[in-house]
Design a protein around this motif. Structure first.
Motif, short mmCIF file in Angstrom:
data_model
loop_
_atom_site.label_atom_id
_atom_site.label_comp_id
_atom_site.label_asym_id
_atom_site.label_seq_id
_atom_site.Cartn_x
_atom_site.Cartn_y
_atom_site.Cartn_z
N ALA A 113 5.54 -17.08 9.64
CA ALA A 113 6.54 -16.18 10.23
C ALA A 113 6.77 -14.99 9.32
N HIS A 114 6.86 -15.22 8.00
CA HIS A 114 7.01 -14.12 7.05
C HIS A 114 5.78 -13.21 7.06
N PHE A 115 4.61 -13.80 7.18
CA PHE A 115 3.37 -13.02 7.23
C PHE A 115 3.39 -12.07 8.43
N ILE A 116 3.82 -12.57 9.58
CA ILE A 116 3.89 -11.74 10.78
C ILE A 116 4.89 -10.60 10.60
N VAL A 117 6.05 -10.91 10.03
CA VAL A 117 7.05 -9.87 9.77
C VAL A 117 6.48 -8.84 8.80
#
Length: 144
Positions: A113-117
């Motif tokens: 999720a952090h990677f996508i953000v």
């Protein structure tokens, strides 16, 4: 410029947080208190109220998707409607990657999720909103 992105559930528990502004004048406790105050203000607002509010020099835009609230704080020069569009693009991207994203998906795969953000927002600036381009690197990593 975007200053922070916070994802919380209906109980106000933070599930994902990303800050793009280093505030040396705030201690960790003060930042936590500020975050809690912003979240509380967003959760208290009714469905008939608009999704924008001002808080200590920040323009706050938020949107609720199922049991999650996506809250973005930006400086006063940022367009609030563009922030709402960014939130929607983020949710659509998360939804495509996790196949109907829910709170549990974000909690169990927080790194993704952090990677996508991070693929969408860099140093407080929106760099990409195309879902295919955002998900391409993470899909490559998942295959290996």
């Amino acid at each position: 410029m975007i200053k922070f992105l916070i994802v919380v559930n209906k109980q106000g528990q933070t599930r994902l947080a990303r800050y793009y502004e280093e505030r040396r004048d705030l201690t960790v406790e003060e930042r936590s208190a500020q975050e809690a105050d912003i979240v509380r203000r967003c959760l208290m607002r009714g469905e008939q109220q608009c999704s924008f509010l001002e808080y200590k020099g920040y323009n706050i835009a938020y949107r609720r998707y199922a049991s999650l609230f996506f809250i973005v704080g930006a400086d006063e020069d940022e367009n609030e409607l563009a922030i709402l569009e960014l939130i929607h693009a983020l949710v659509e991207t998360l939804d495509r990657f996790f196949e109907n994203v829910c709170e549990l998906d974000i909690m169990s795969q927080l790194d993704k999720a952090h990677f996508i953000v991070d693929e969408m927002i860099l140093n407080g600036c929106v760099v990409e909103t195309n879902k295919n381009i955002i998900l391409e690197p993470i899909n490559v990593l998942d295959k290996s």
